[in-house]
Structure formats: C-alpha cells, structure tokens
Enzyme design. Structure first.
Site, PDB file in Angstrom:
ATOM      1  N   ARG A  77      56.537 -30.200 -72.421  1.00  0.00           N
ATOM      2  CA  ARG A  77      55.122 -30.242 -72.088  1.00  0.00           C
ATOM      3  C   ARG A  77      54.874 -30.921 -70.692  1.00  0.00           C
ATOM      4  O   ARG A  77      53.699 -30.216 -70.064  1.00  0.00           O
ATOM      5  CB  ARG A  77      54.199 -30.866 -73.230  1.00  0.00           C
ATOM      6  N   TYR A 136      53.136 -27.966 -68.521  1.00  0.00           N
ATOM      7  CA  TYR A 136      51.576 -28.033 -67.890  1.00  0.00           C
ATOM      8  C   TYR A 136      50.889 -29.444 -67.813  1.00  0.00           C
ATOM      9  O   TYR A 136      50.025 -29.677 -68.293  1.00  0.00           O
ATOM     10  CB  TYR A 136      50.591 -26.987 -68.881  1.00  0.00           C
ATOM     11  N   GLU A 171      42.985 -22.972 -88.324  1.00  0.00           N
ATOM     12  CA  GLU A 171      44.397 -22.845 -88.136  1.00  0.00           C
ATOM     13  C   GLU A 171      45.037 -23.924 -87.312  1.00  0.00           C
ATOM     14  O   GLU A 171      45.482 -23.688 -86.219  1.00  0.00           O
ATOM     15  CB  GLU A 171      44.974 -21.478 -87.362  1.00  0.00           C
ATOM     16  N   PRO A 172      44.866 -24.998 -87.605  1.00  0.00           N
ATOM     17  CA  PRO A 172      45.228 -26.306 -86.689  1.00  0.00           C
ATOM     18  C   PRO A 172      46.905 -26.456 -86.767  1.00  0.00           C
ATOM     19  O   PRO A 172      47.498 -26.446 -88.031  1.00  0.00           O
ATOM     20  CB  PRO A 172      44.601 -27.520 -87.345  1.00  0.00           C
ATOM     21  N   GLY A 173      47.398 -26.818 -85.710  1.00  0.00           N
ATOM     22  CA  GLY A 173      48.627 -27.187 -85.809  1.00  0.00           C
ATOM     23  C   GLY A 173      48.865 -28.566 -85.239  1.00  0.00           C
ATOM     24  O   GLY A 173      49.187 -29.644 -85.840  1.00  0.00           O
ATOM     25  N   ARG A 174      48.611 -28.630 -83.964  1.00  0.00           N
ATOM     26  CA  ARG A 174      48.689 -30.031 -83.244  1.00  0.00           C
ATOM     27  C   ARG A 174      47.844 -31.084 -83.990  1.00  0.00           C
ATOM     28  O   ARG A 174      48.285 -32.219 -84.273  1.00  0.00           O
ATOM     29  CB  ARG A 174      48.213 -30.002 -81.711  1.00  0.00           C
ATOM     30  N   GLY A 222      43.397 -25.432 -82.207  1.00  0.00           N
ATOM     31  CA  GLY A 222      43.095 -25.780 -80.999  1.00  0.00           C
ATOM     32  C   GLY A 222      42.371 -27.323 -80.781  1.00  0.00           C
ATOM     33  O   GLY A 222      41.822 -27.959 -79.830  1.00  0.00           O
ATOM     34  N   CYS A 247      68.815 -31.756 -64.845  1.00  0.00           N
ATOM     35  CA  CYS A 247      68.941 -31.514 -63.460  1.00  0.00           C
ATOM     36  C   CYS A 247      67.744 -30.586 -62.700  1.00  0.00           C
ATOM     37  O   CYS A 247      67.914 -29.450 -62.377  1.00  0.00           O
ATOM     38  CB  CYS A 247      70.225 -30.714 -63.031  1.00  0.00           C
ATOM     39  N   GLU A 248      66.504 -31.383 -62.825  1.00  0.00           N
ATOM     40  CA  GLU A 248      65.280 -30.679 -62.422  1.00  0.00           C
ATOM     41  C   GLU A 248      64.391 -31.706 -62.231  1.00  0.00           C
ATOM     42  O   GLU A 248      64.320 -32.822 -62.705  1.00  0.00           O
ATOM     43  CB  GLU A 248      64.539 -30.039 -63.707  1.00  0.00           C
TER      44      GLU A 248
HETATM   45  C1  LIG Z   1      46.925 -17.919 -83.264  1.00  0.00           C
HETATM   46  C2  LIG Z   1      47.007 -19.575 -82.907  1.00  0.00           C
HETATM   47  N1  LIG Z   1      46.411 -20.057 -83.948  1.00  0.00           N
HETATM   48  C3  LIG Z   1      46.538 -21.547 -84.057  1.00  0.00           C
HETATM   49  C4  LIG Z   1      47.153 -22.248 -83.188  1.00  0.00           C
HETATM   50  C5  LIG Z   1      47.425 -23.841 -83.004  1.00  0.00           C
HETATM   51  O1  LIG Z   1      46.797 -24.426 -82.141  1.00  0.00           O
HETATM   52  P1  LIG Z   1      46.979 -25.877 -82.238  1.00  0.00           P
HETATM   53  O2  LIG Z   1      48.111 -26.487 -82.395  1.00  0.00           O
HETATM   54  O3  LIG Z   1      45.969 -26.428 -80.746  1.00  0.00           O
HETATM   55  O4  LIG Z   1      45.796 -26.443 -83.285  1.00  0.00           O
HETATM   56  C6  LIG Z   1      47.786 -21.671 -81.812  1.00  0.00           C
HETATM   57  C7  LIG Z   1      48.387 -22.149 -80.739  1.00  0.00           C
HETATM   58  O5  LIG Z   1      48.827 -21.581 -79.905  1.00  0.00           O
HETATM   59  C8  LIG Z   1      47.798 -20.154 -82.049  1.00  0.00           C
HETATM   60  O6  LIG Z   1      48.181 -19.224 -80.926  1.00  0.00           O
END
Ligand SMILES: Cc1ncc(COP(=O)(O)O)c(C=O)c1O
Length: 434
Positions: A327, A331, A287-290, A245, A358-359
C-alpha cells in the site's frame, strides 16, 4: 493501533500475547490479527446498523483479507460476504460458507466464474456491464436457475481519498454508466430476462473515507434512478447496496467515524426519499472490508541493516516490505509503528522504515520517530489487517508470511508461512532444458 495493544513490562502485547514471543515462535515478517478487535467491529455494525434499521444486510468485503478461518468467522457472525473472483468464491465454498449469503462482484467476470456462481447458486451477482448481463442471462437460462442480480452503477461522485481507491467517478472502470442510452436499455433487459431477478443497484464510491457526503450523494443519485425505474417500468426496486469504504485509523492524522455516522445518514436519506416519492423502501446493504479487519492487524518485522546518510536520512531495513504491504508503494499509504522490544524508549529522531525488495519505492513508513534501532530489534507496524496479506506478492521470491489470529492469551496460526519449496512448486521445465 487497536485498543487491545498494550505495553506491559516494557514489552508490546497484542491482546494477551507478547509480540516478541509471537515473532520468535512464528518468525518474521508475521501478520497478527486480534480476534477481539474484529468481533468488536462486527458488533458495532450489528448494533449501529443491522439492529437499528429494519430490512438491512451487511456483507464483509473479503478482498480486504480472506482465509478459510476468516470465512468461518464471518459465517459465525452471521454476515454476508462479498467476493470478486472465482478464487474468493472458491475459498468461501471450500469453507462451507452459505452461498445464499454471497454477493459476487467484479468488473470483468469470466464465463467460467459466472458459471461457477450460477452452479453454486450464489445469492446475488452484481452485474458490472452490459456484456456481463448478456452472458449471465444465457448461463442462467442454460442452467434453468433463477439468479438475483443488481447493477453496479457509476454514480459520478468524487470522494476525498486517493485516486486509486476512488471508484465512483464517472471515468471509473467500474460499473454501468448512468447515461440514459446505456442504463435504461440495460434495466429493461434485466427486467425482461426470464432467469434473472432484478433486485436493484449497487455503488461503491471509494475507500478510506471519513466523511459521509459522497455516500449520501451517491445514494441520492441511486434513488433518482429507482424512481425513474418505477415511473418508466412500474417496477419496484427492492435492494440498494451502498458499498463499503468506511475509513479507519492508520496514523494520528486519520479521523475515523463510527459506522452509525455513515449508515444513519444513508438510511435517513433513503427513508425520507422513499416516503416523499411513494416508493417501496428497498433493503439496504453495506459492504465494509477495511473497517472490519484493518485496525485488527499488526505486522511484526525484524530489523536488519541500518543505513545512516549523514545530514540526510536514516534507513532502517526490515525483513519484509512491499511484498507483504504494497500500500505505501501503490498509493502512498501512511502507517504508524513502534519498536516492540523497546516501545517506551525515547525517540532518537525520524527514520525511513524500508523493506528488502529491489525497488527504491519499497518504503513502509517515512518520517517515523523511532529510538535508535539496531539489528535484531522487532518493529510492529499497526493497522495492517486489510489489503496487506490479500495483496501480498512473491516479488524477489520472498515467501508470504504466516498469519496468526490471537484471542486473549491464545495464538492460532491461520495461515502457515510459505517455504522456499512453495515458491517453485508450479515451475515446469520443458524437456529440452532438463
Ligand atoms: C464493491 C466493493 N465493495 C466493498 C469494498 C470494500 O471497501 P473497504 O474495504 O474500503 O470497506 C470494495 C473495495 O474495493 C469494493 O470494491
């Protein structure tokens, strides 16, 4: 925009690659990822979290962006990986990602997905509800395989982000409720299950967060639960996964923090609580993704139609849209952009950068200051590395663009652009329609 985007001789460069050359070679829309930026993010997590604090692990949240080459990169960086579906798990498996480093999430895992996880001995399953707990306990027993599990809990914490990406509130669809009559029997069942090794808890408060308060509040709630587990069952929780997050820069209004800003606060909270309450300090996971892949991505589009509505607005339409970046429509996410072929030219006013779907809601950037744009100009939209390619769709039978990984002056196509034939390859015509 990441720091490896530069302007040389009036042209936009992503690392050492000219954006216009990339657009010409691989066609637009085109996702471009900067490998150097991604590796810098992994390094930041290593130096500010993993190396600063003992007994910690970091998993890349693969939902943000996942391809076979990317799995290899995550493996090479030594990170763990979070997957949330059989398809993500398959991608990791197929790329020979070490299964002991996989964390399997999901609020509605099917029996088949759980079986796949057990057969392939994934390192951890994050159990989202009590039905899943029962099913998993029986599959693990059937296969005589010990599985490490955590419970995803709903900490009941709000975070300052869009409702659709806030996931820690009490009414969230994710996780096990902390109501006593739900969580306590579930914990007891998990402790007793012969083929489940109950490690601890996981929460994810939401995404694109700039303030560590919600992470810290959820951590405190999880710690209180850890203490209750110790006093009620004399059971030591050995792992706490505090989710992802961590916010990134999309526009100048974003105020991203370093990863250490979040993790120092989380780790300090845990260390102090455990010491004060004589608890075993659990392994801490993030658990970073973004954070890892978001800023590294740039999407290149070619401009087509320009529609000026006198005294109202100007639409500048590109050859992609909500099919490659949902995105803004989903949102109201905000992005920044530049003309790649005239990046230094003075702006002629604000335009609405829109797609070709077409939106009416197929808008990429509203109120975008841009020089006078004409058909054939190439526009670069920044920070599109996360939740763009992974959320892409075929709406209006648009093909999903190619993905190019640039590293210095080299460009590697890591996903080929789809063809029209790809769009119909699963179509089946019943005999009476042939
Ligand atoms: C369980 C869990 N972990 C990690 C993430 C990664 O979030 P972010 O990409 O914002 O770091 C998410 C995103 O939905 C998630 O649901």
């Amino acid at each position: 925009m990441h720091q490896h985007i530069t302007i040389k001789d009036q042209q936009l460069f992503i690392e050492g690659c000219n954006a216009l050359t990339l657009a010409k070679t691989y066609k637009t829309p085109l996702y471009v990822l900067s490998e150097t930026t991604i590796r810098e993010k992994f390094r930041e997590i290593r130096t500010q979290f993993l190396e600063r604090h003992p007994n910690t692990i970091a998993a890349y949240a693969s939902k943000a962006f996942l391809t076979t080459a990317f799995v290899k990169l995550v493996a090479q960086e030594g990170f763990y990986m979070d997957v949330v579906s059989g398809g993500e798990l398959f991608t990791a498996l197929n790329a020979q990602f070490p299964m002991e480093r996989v964390i399997f999430h999901g609020n509605n895992k099917s029996k088949e997905e759980l079986e796949m996880a057990v057969v392939n001995k994934v390192g951890r399953i994050v159990v989202d509800n009590t039905t899943e707990l029962e099913i998993l306990a029986s599959i693990a027993e059937q296969h005589q395989t010990q599985m490490n599990i955590l419970f995803r809990i709903t900490p009941g914490v709000s975070s300052s982000t869009h409702d659709y990406i806030a996931t820690g509130k009490k009414d969230s669809k994710f996780g096990i409720s902390l109501d006593d009559f739900v969580i306590m029997p579930a914990i007891e069942d998990a402790i007793k299950a012969p083929f489940l090794n109950f490690l601890g808890f996981h929460f994810h408060v939401g995404s694109q967060i700039f303030d560590h308060n919600s992470h810290v509040m959820a951590t405190q709630i999880a710690l209180d639960l850890i203490k209750r587990v110790k006093t009620t069952y004399n059971y030591d929780i050995t792992e706490l996964n505090t989710g992802g997050g961590f916010g990134i820069k999309y526009t100048d209004t974003c105020t991203p923090q370093t990863i250490g800003y979040f993790t120092d606060a989380i780790v300090d909270t845990i260390d102090q609580y455990c010491e004060a309450n004589h608890l075993v300090r659990p392994r801490i996971c993030i658990e970073p993704g973004r954070f890892i892949v978001g800023e590294a991505g740039t999407t290149l589009y070619t401009i087509g139609a320009v529609k000026e509505i006198k005294d109202l607005k100007t639409y500048v339409a590109v050859d992609g849209g909500m099919t490659d970046n949902i995105r803004p429509a989903l949102y109201q996410a905000k992005y920044s952009a530049l003309l790649a072929n005239r990046p230094l030219e003075e702006t002629a006013g604000e335009v609405t950068l829109c797609g070709k779907c077409c939106e009416s809601g197929d808008l990429l950037v509203e109120h975008l200051p841009l020089p006078k744009a004409v058909a054939g100009d190439v526009v670069a939209v920044f920070s599109t590395g996360a939740y763009n390619y992974s959320m892409a769709s075929h709406y209006n039978k648009h093909v999903i663009p190619a993905v190019v990984l640039v590293s210095g002056e080299k460009a590697y196509e890591i996903v080929e652009r789809e063809t029209y034939a790809d769009l119909i390859k699963h179509d089946v015509v019943p005999p009476h329609l042939k």
